[in-house]
Design an enzyme around this catalytic site. Structure first.
Site, PDB file in Angstrom:
ATOM      1  N   ILE A 127       0.841  -1.207   0.000  1.00 24.54           N
ATOM      2  CA  ILE A 127       0.000   0.000   0.000  1.00 24.54           C
ATOM      3  C   ILE A 127       0.877   1.259   0.000  1.00 24.54           C
ATOM      4  O   ILE A 127       0.608   2.216  -0.728  1.00 24.54           O
ATOM      5  CB  ILE A 127      -0.926  -0.013   1.244  1.00 24.54           C
ATOM      6  CG1 ILE A 127      -1.984  -1.122   1.105  1.00 24.54           C
ATOM      7  CG2 ILE A 127      -1.594   1.343   1.450  1.00 24.54           C
ATOM      8  CD1 ILE A 127      -2.834  -1.350   2.349  1.00 24.54           C
TER       9      ILE A 127
ATOM     10  N   ASP B 288      11.608   3.745   4.382  1.00 26.87           N
ATOM     11  CA  ASP B 288      11.349   2.334   4.707  1.00 26.87           C
ATOM     12  C   ASP B 288      12.611   1.716   5.290  1.00 26.87           C
ATOM     13  O   ASP B 288      13.733   2.161   5.002  1.00 26.87           O
ATOM     14  CB  ASP B 288      10.943   1.576   3.427  1.00 26.87           C
ATOM     15  CG  ASP B 288      10.121   0.323   3.715  1.00 26.87           C
ATOM     16  OD1 ASP B 288       8.933   0.290   3.338  1.00 26.87           O
ATOM     17  OD2 ASP B 288      10.669  -0.619   4.320  1.00 26.87           O
TER      18      ASP B 288
ATOM     19  N   ASP C 289      14.164   3.245  10.052  1.00 28.70           N
ATOM     20  CA  ASP C 289      13.481   2.319  10.954  1.00 28.70           C
ATOM     21  C   ASP C 289      12.643   3.201  11.873  1.00 28.70           C
ATOM     22  O   ASP C 289      13.188   3.959  12.687  1.00 28.70           O
ATOM     23  CB  ASP C 289      14.521   1.511  11.754  1.00 28.70           C
ATOM     24  CG  ASP C 289      13.856   0.564  12.756  1.00 28.70           C
ATOM     25  OD1 ASP C 289      12.637   0.695  13.004  1.00 28.70           O
ATOM     26  OD2 ASP C 289      14.562  -0.301  13.296  1.00 28.70           O
ATOM     27  N   VAL C 290      11.322   3.108  11.752  1.00 29.66           N
ATOM     28  CA  VAL C 290      10.448   4.026  12.493  1.00 29.66           C
ATOM     29  C   VAL C 290      10.526   3.826  14.007  1.00 29.66           C
ATOM     30  O   VAL C 290      10.051   4.671  14.768  1.00 29.66           O
ATOM     31  CB  VAL C 290       8.965   3.930  12.029  1.00 29.66           C
ATOM     32  CG1 VAL C 290       8.803   4.416  10.599  1.00 29.66           C
ATOM     33  CG2 VAL C 290       8.398   2.528  12.215  1.00 29.66           C
TER      34      VAL C 290
ATOM     35  N   ASN D  95       2.364   4.777   7.578  1.00 22.32           N
ATOM     36  CA  ASN D  95       1.877   3.552   6.926  1.00 22.32           C
ATOM     37  C   ASN D  95       2.693   2.317   7.327  1.00 22.32           C
ATOM     38  O   ASN D  95       2.185   1.210   7.295  1.00 22.32           O
ATOM     39  CB  ASN D  95       1.925   3.783   5.405  1.00 22.32           C
ATOM     40  CG  ASN D  95       1.784   2.498   4.612  1.00 22.32           C
ATOM     41  OD1 ASN D  95       0.678   1.986   4.440  1.00 22.32           O
ATOM     42  ND2 ASN D  95       2.903   1.941   4.149  1.00 22.32           N
TER      43      ASN D  95
ATOM     44  N   TYR E 251      -1.702  -7.312  16.558  1.00 23.44           N
ATOM     45  CA  TYR E 251      -1.948  -6.389  15.445  1.00 23.44           C
ATOM     46  C   TYR E 251      -3.170  -5.501  15.725  1.00 23.44           C
ATOM     47  O   TYR E 251      -3.114  -4.277  15.581  1.00 23.44           O
ATOM     48  CB  TYR E 251      -2.148  -7.200  14.155  1.00 23.44           C
ATOM     49  CG  TYR E 251      -2.399  -6.345  12.941  1.00 23.44           C
ATOM     50  CD1 TYR E 251      -1.360  -5.648  12.328  1.00 23.44           C
ATOM     51  CD2 TYR E 251      -3.682  -6.223  12.407  1.00 23.44           C
ATOM     52  CE1 TYR E 251      -1.592  -4.848  11.222  1.00 23.44           C
ATOM     53  CE2 TYR E 251      -3.921  -5.431  11.296  1.00 23.44           C
ATOM     54  CZ  TYR E 251      -2.876  -4.750  10.703  1.00 23.44           C
ATOM     55  OH  TYR E 251      -3.112  -3.952   9.604  1.00 23.44           O
TER      56      TYR E 251
ATOM     57  N   VAL F 164      -6.762  -5.751   1.755  1.00 24.07           N
ATOM     58  CA  VAL F 164      -6.241  -5.224   0.486  1.00 24.07           C
ATOM     59  C   VAL F 164      -5.254  -6.201  -0.135  1.00 24.07           C
ATOM     60  O   VAL F 164      -4.275  -6.589   0.508  1.00 24.07           O
ATOM     61  CB  VAL F 164      -5.520  -3.873   0.728  1.00 24.07           C
ATOM     62  CG1 VAL F 164      -5.088  -3.254  -0.590  1.00 24.07           C
ATOM     63  CG2 VAL F 164      -6.398  -2.924   1.522  1.00 24.07           C
TER      64      VAL F 164
HETATM   65  N1  NAD Z   1      -2.965  -5.046   3.083  1.00 23.27           N
HETATM   66  C1  NAD Z   1      -4.023  -5.064   3.893  1.00 23.27           C
HETATM   67  O1  NAD Z   1      -4.945  -5.870   3.724  1.00 23.27           O
HETATM   68  C2  NAD Z   1      -4.153  -4.083   5.010  1.00 23.27           C
HETATM   69  C3  NAD Z   1      -5.398  -3.986   5.687  1.00 23.27           C
HETATM   70  C4  NAD Z   1      -5.530  -3.073   6.712  1.00 23.27           C
HETATM   71  C5  NAD Z   1      -4.482  -2.253   7.085  1.00 23.27           C
HETATM   72  N2  NAD Z   1      -3.274  -2.391   6.433  1.00 23.27           N
HETATM   73  C6  NAD Z   1      -2.185  -1.519   6.855  1.00 23.27           C
HETATM   74  O2  NAD Z   1      -1.695  -0.811   5.717  1.00 23.27           O
HETATM   75  C7  NAD Z   1      -0.310  -0.583   5.861  1.00 23.27           C
HETATM   76  C8  NAD Z   1       0.441  -1.156   4.678  1.00 23.27           C
HETATM   77  O3  NAD Z   1       0.080  -2.515   4.530  1.00 23.27           O
HETATM   78  P1  NAD Z   1       0.779  -3.453   3.466  1.00 23.27           P
HETATM   79  O4  NAD Z   1      -0.188  -4.523   3.129  1.00 23.27           O
HETATM   80  O5  NAD Z   1       1.380  -2.657   2.388  1.00 23.27           O
HETATM   81  O6  NAD Z   1       1.939  -4.080   4.410  1.00 23.27           O
HETATM   82  P2  NAD Z   1       3.371  -4.692   4.041  1.00 23.27           P
HETATM   83  O7  NAD Z   1       3.709  -5.587   5.184  1.00 23.27           O
HETATM   84  O8  NAD Z   1       3.371  -5.262   2.677  1.00 23.27           O
HETATM   85  O9  NAD Z   1       4.336  -3.414   4.028  1.00 23.27           O
HETATM   86  C9  NAD Z   1       4.749  -2.798   5.213  1.00 23.27           C
HETATM   87  C10 NAD Z   1       5.931  -1.914   4.887  1.00 23.27           C
HETATM   88  O10 NAD Z   1       6.398  -1.371   6.133  1.00 23.27           O
HETATM   89  C11 NAD Z   1       7.814  -1.501   6.155  1.00 23.27           C
HETATM   90  N3  NAD Z   1       8.291  -1.565   7.545  1.00 23.27           N
HETATM   91  C12 NAD Z   1       8.138  -2.584   8.429  1.00 23.27           C
HETATM   92  N4  NAD Z   1       8.771  -2.310   9.573  1.00 23.27           N
HETATM   93  C13 NAD Z   1       9.315  -1.079   9.428  1.00 23.27           C
HETATM   94  C14 NAD Z   1      10.091  -0.238  10.271  1.00 23.27           C
HETATM   95  N5  NAD Z   1      10.447  -0.616  11.518  1.00 23.27           N
HETATM   96  N6  NAD Z   1      10.477   0.968   9.810  1.00 23.27           N
HETATM   97  C15 NAD Z   1      10.150   1.354   8.552  1.00 23.27           C
HETATM   98  N7  NAD Z   1       9.449   0.604   7.694  1.00 23.27           N
HETATM   99  C16 NAD Z   1       9.020  -0.594   8.143  1.00 23.27           C
HETATM  100  C17 NAD Z   1       8.101  -2.773   5.409  1.00 23.27           C
HETATM  101  O11 NAD Z   1       9.466  -2.842   4.991  1.00 23.27           O
HETATM  102  C18 NAD Z   1       7.106  -2.686   4.260  1.00 23.27           C
HETATM  103  O12 NAD Z   1       7.636  -1.961   3.162  1.00 23.27           O
HETATM  104  C19 NAD Z   1       0.091  -1.195   7.194  1.00 23.27           C
HETATM  105  O13 NAD Z   1       0.019  -0.218   8.205  1.00 23.27           O
HETATM  106  C20 NAD Z   1      -0.988  -2.243   7.414  1.00 23.27           C
HETATM  107  O14 NAD Z   1      -1.141  -2.563   8.776  1.00 23.27           O
HETATM  108  C21 NAD Z   1      -3.089  -3.277   5.417  1.00 23.27           C
END
Ligand code: NAD
Length: 256
Positions: free
Chosen positions: A22, A41, A67-68, A94, A162, A195
């Site tokens: 996302i 990221d 790293d957040v 995000n 989560y 998603v």
């Molecule tokens: N995909 C879904 O169905 C869905 C549904 C609801 C909410 N979300 C939320 O949307 C957001 C994105 O989801 P996604 O599916 O793309 O997730 P994903 O796991 O594919 O991507 C997460 C990203 O965060 C980065 N990340 C992880 N730890 C980190 C850190 N310590 N510092 C910096 N970056 C870090 C990862 O490297 C990755 O690029 C997230 O907050 C997730 O909780 C996703």
């Protein structure tokens, strides 16, 4: 094209977790909308590639290793973006531990896993807001958009760390909105449904996916692009009087 109060031209937008999924779609969307986007990221090469691809199309993007959960890194990035871009106008929190998570009964979650999820998903957005919001406050305007999850309204089982982290993020958005509202800074949470980002996830079987789609008013799979409209709107001047809200984008699976 300039959309007047919907325009993001010239705004600096920081998207954490912009290397994949996302976040990556949001980085691309903000760049196409004319903003100067910074994709941050923990996956440094991924964000560098995303930024390079966008710059190759004549758009304004850069990648930052971040790293957040590391306050020193967050502080350093806020200082460097203050010098190079005059701070950020929009912070999109995000980044999260999500696609790599394993679902399990709550009493089987190891303490270190619990703490790690809360650290990335809740402490991370806190640290980013802590270091980027003061610059917005000084300017008298800014936008913080926290990516939570529609799962908090459902209370999805076997995902307690989560759900707890994302519920905390919703509460944090409301409280932060009250502190920052007088300074022209809005804080909202966006709650996506399930998603399909193309990233493999253990947590979504084809059966689970069909069950989720069957719950939706709009019965099709959700894609990252479905989140773009609300994100651009919340980042723009048009949403100046909307704050402390949780906006669900899940095809009507839940009604809050
Ligand atoms: N995909 C879904 O169905 C869905 C549904 C609801 C909410 N979300 C939320 O949307 C957001 C994105 O989801 P996604 O599916 O793309 O997730 P994903 O796991 O594919 O991507 C997460 C990203 O965060 C980065 N990340 C992880 N730890 C980190 C850190 N310590 N510092 C910096 N970056 C870090 C990862 O490297 C990755 O690029 C997230 O907050 C997730 O909780 C996703």
């Amino acid at each position: 094209m300039d959309y007047g109060p919907m325009s993001l031209r010239g705004k600096t937008v920081l998207v954490t977790g912009g290397g994949q999924g996302i976040g990556r779609t949001l980085v691309e969307a903000f760049a196409r909308a004319g903003s100067r986007v910074v994709a941050a990221d923990i996956q440094e090469t991924a964000v560098a590639a995303v930024a390079e691809g966008l710059c190759g199309q004549g758009l304004q993007a850069s990648g930052a290793a971040l790293d957040v959960t590391d306050e020193q890194q967050v502080r350093a990035l806020s200082r460097s973006l203050l010098d190079s871009h005059g701070g950020v106008d929009v912070l999109v929190n995000n980044a999260a531990l999500f696609s790599t998570l394993t679902m399990q009964p709550f009493d089987e979650i190891e303490l270190d896993v619990w703490e790690k999820v809360l650290k990335v998903n809740l402490t991370g957005p806190f640290l980013c807001a802590k270091h980027f919001a003061p610059i917005m406050r000084d300017k008298g305007e800014g936008r913080i958009i926290n990516v939570a999850s529609g799962a908090v309204t459902l209370g999805r089982p076997n995902y307690l760390h989560y759900i707890a982290s994302k519920s905390g993020l919703v509460g944090m958005s409301r409280s932060m909105a009250r502190e920052l509202g007088p300074h022209g800074v809005t804080v909202n949470a966006v709650l996506p449904g399930s998603v399909d980002t193309g990233i493999q996830r253990e947590t979504v079987t084809p059966e689970a996916k069909s069950r989720i789609v069957a719950m939706q008013c709009i019965p099709r799979g959700q894609v990252p692009q479905d989140l773009v409209g609300v994100m651009l709107f919340l980042a723009s001047d048009s949403s100046a009087f909307i704050t402390g809200q949780s906006i669900t984008v899940d095809g009507g699976a839940t009604h809050s």
